[in-house]
Design an enzyme around this catalytic site. Structure first.
Site: not given
Length: 527
Positions: A286, A349, A402
């Site tokens: 990430e 995301k 994440c």
């Protein structure tokens, strides 16, 4: 045992509060990285006995009669979450000059808020309390509902759900395919609390039979499913996972950006060893690219020179998008880059971290000096939907950035044509604490739920490849620097599955336990 239970039931004041808090702390030892399920078999019987003694004064009426149970549940939950989540405060020390003041809010405030869910669970259970196994059923139902609420309310935060304590290894993870998140939480609490029946002897034999039977079925199903797993033959994909272990304090340091980018390139260029196949895809963590591609067009050229023919690189980046009136939106993204250095696919995301990546109710809270941790870019915007990334050769990889991977039911079995899960993360925020281990455990469970293999690149670990049964294919230790070359079998784990979804089966379990609680409560009132 009856003497011990009697002492706990009769506790009052500070002694009672301390035991409730300590029981919660003990329960936390059942989660990663400790993985000591016996702790839950100690903590939950204590909780049951404390609730046995949680009796309101006769003059109290209505909801006030539940206050003692609510208080016991809150203290238990506070101890549990304090033990399991204290490490979140480490993120505030990365930029201590800006955020150290908020350390008590993370270390103490977050557990205090989450403890309300367990307080509500204990109050709810107390409504159907009895003196036999019925109260164990009531507690299991209440905790299952509380964990479900914790997963959905206020964007959700199902970290360290109680059911995970019953799934420390792949052998014990397989039941989640049948029972789902809710069913595992319900039966875990039910079994953990059954030793409370050793005091009083009411329904002791029934509890012993049920407890042993459920444990045997739980582990037996896991053993059978793993034994009957399809041989790892057929399609595979060769993956190189990069773990650079960049310090979080250096991630967005202007003076460090070129060095960080070059470190990723150097790891990517390493020759394969021990006869490993040439990678089909290369996976960076990430926000691994420490600048905006729009500011550094030379970076894409460097990547094109590094990526070999037929390979694709998946990298975590910050993506900028110009909006009207000169405003810029920033996204926490994964991009797919081919051998020519072109971005051929991307994912933004969807599920952002409150206070980490964005500030809820920003217009209001910012007036009080609150801000999100992602200060360098002023916070992120959320993507719109999740879809498989194009990994080449017609293969899709379902992306999770994440903590998106901690949510149960993220990719219902059979509802995606992806062949594997791709998870990128940066747990350097949390240092060498239980956080990265707990995060990886939940990623493992998503692989089991979906039946899809998972490849995971974490900046400082834990980077790994996991098959569709949750079994570790290979991994890199926390804070290690290196590459992981692994051949991942693209075999969907579909063996020994009920014809009904795990979510539905889980709620069926809850309704059965509701029946047990009602029967026990009525029998208790009749005596």
């Amino acid at each position: 045992m009856e003497r011990l239970a009697g002492k706990i039931i009769l506790l009052s004041g500070a002694g009672r509060a301390f035991v409730a808090f300590a029981a919660g702390v003990i329960a936390g030892l059942a989660q990663a990285p400790f993985d000591f399920p016996l702790a839950a078999f100690i903590a939950f019987p204590i909780l049951v006995w404390l609730l046995d003694g949680a009796v309101a004064a006769p003059e109290r009426r209505g909801a006030r009669r539940l206050a003692p149970a609510f208080g016991i549940g809150w203290l238990f939950g506070f101890g549990y979450f304090l033990n399991g989540l204290w490490w979140t405060g480490n993120a505030l020390l990365v930029e201590a000059d800006l955020f150290a003041w908020a350390l008590p809010l993370a270390v103490v405030g977050l557990p205090a808020l989450l403890a309300i869910f367990y307080a509500l669970a204990c109050a709810l259970a107390k409504l159907a309390w009895s003196n036999d196994i019925g109260r164990i059923c009531a507690l299991a139902v209440a905790f299952a509902c509380a964990e479900w609420l914790r997963a959905v309310l206020f964007t959700g935060f199902p970290w360290n759900a109680i059911g995970y304590a019953a799934m420390p290894v792949p052998l014990a993870m397989q039941s989640s395919v049948v029972l789902g998140f809710t069913g595992m939480n319900a039966l875990a609490v039910f079994v953990f609390a059954l030793p409370a029946l050793l005091a009083g002897r009411v329904h002791l034999k029934l509890g012993l039979v049920l407890g042993v039977a459920l444990v045997v079925l739980h582990l037996g199903y896991g053993a059978a499913r793993l034994a009957l797993a399809a041989p790892e033959e057929g399609d595979t994909i060769a993956v190189r996972i990069i773990q650079p272990s960049i310090l979080q304090s250096q991630k967005w340091d202007m003076a460090e950006r070129d060095r960080i980018f070059e470190a990723h390139l150097d790891l990517t260029r390493r020759p394969v060893e021990n006869g490993a196949p040439r990678p089909d895809i290369i996976l960076w963590p990430e926000t691994s690219v420490p600048f905006l591609f729009g500011d550094r067009p030379d970076a894409l050229a460097a990547l094109g020179d590094t990526i070999g023919e037929g390979q694709r690189l998946l990298a975590g980046i910050v993506r900028a998008e110009e909006r009207s009136a000169g405003a810029t939106a920033y996204y926490n993204s994964i991009v797919v880059i081919d051998e020519s250095g072109e971005i051929v696919d991307a994912f933004d995301k969807v599920h952002l971290v409150p206070f980490g990546e964005y500030l809820p109710f920003q217009d209001v809270l910012s007036r009080f000096g609150l801000r999100q941790l992602a200060q360098n870019i002023g916070g992120f915007s959320a993507g719109t939907r999740r879809r498989p990334l194009d990994l080449g050769n017609g293969m899709g990889g379902l992306p999770f950035i994440c903590y998106e991977v901690i949510f149960p039911g993220i990719a219902p079995r059979g509802e995606t044509d992806a062949r594997l899960i791709v998870n990128v993360t940066n747990d350097a925020w949390f240092g060498n604490t239980p956080g990265p281990y707990q995060h990886f455990r939940q990623a493992q469970l998503r692989a089991v739920e979906t039946g899809l293999p998972l490849v995971r690149a974490a900046n400082n670990g834990i980077s790994a490849a996991v098959d569709g049964y949750g079994r570790l294919i290979d991994g890199l230790a926390l804070d290690a620097v290196g590459v992981l070359d692994v051949e991942v079998p693209l075999v969907r784990a579909d063996g020994l599955i009920l014809p009904i979804p795990g979510r539905l089966a889980g709620w069926i379990v809850v309704f059965v336990l509701v029946g047990g609680a009602i029967v026990g409560h009525r029998a208790s009132r009749a005596t």
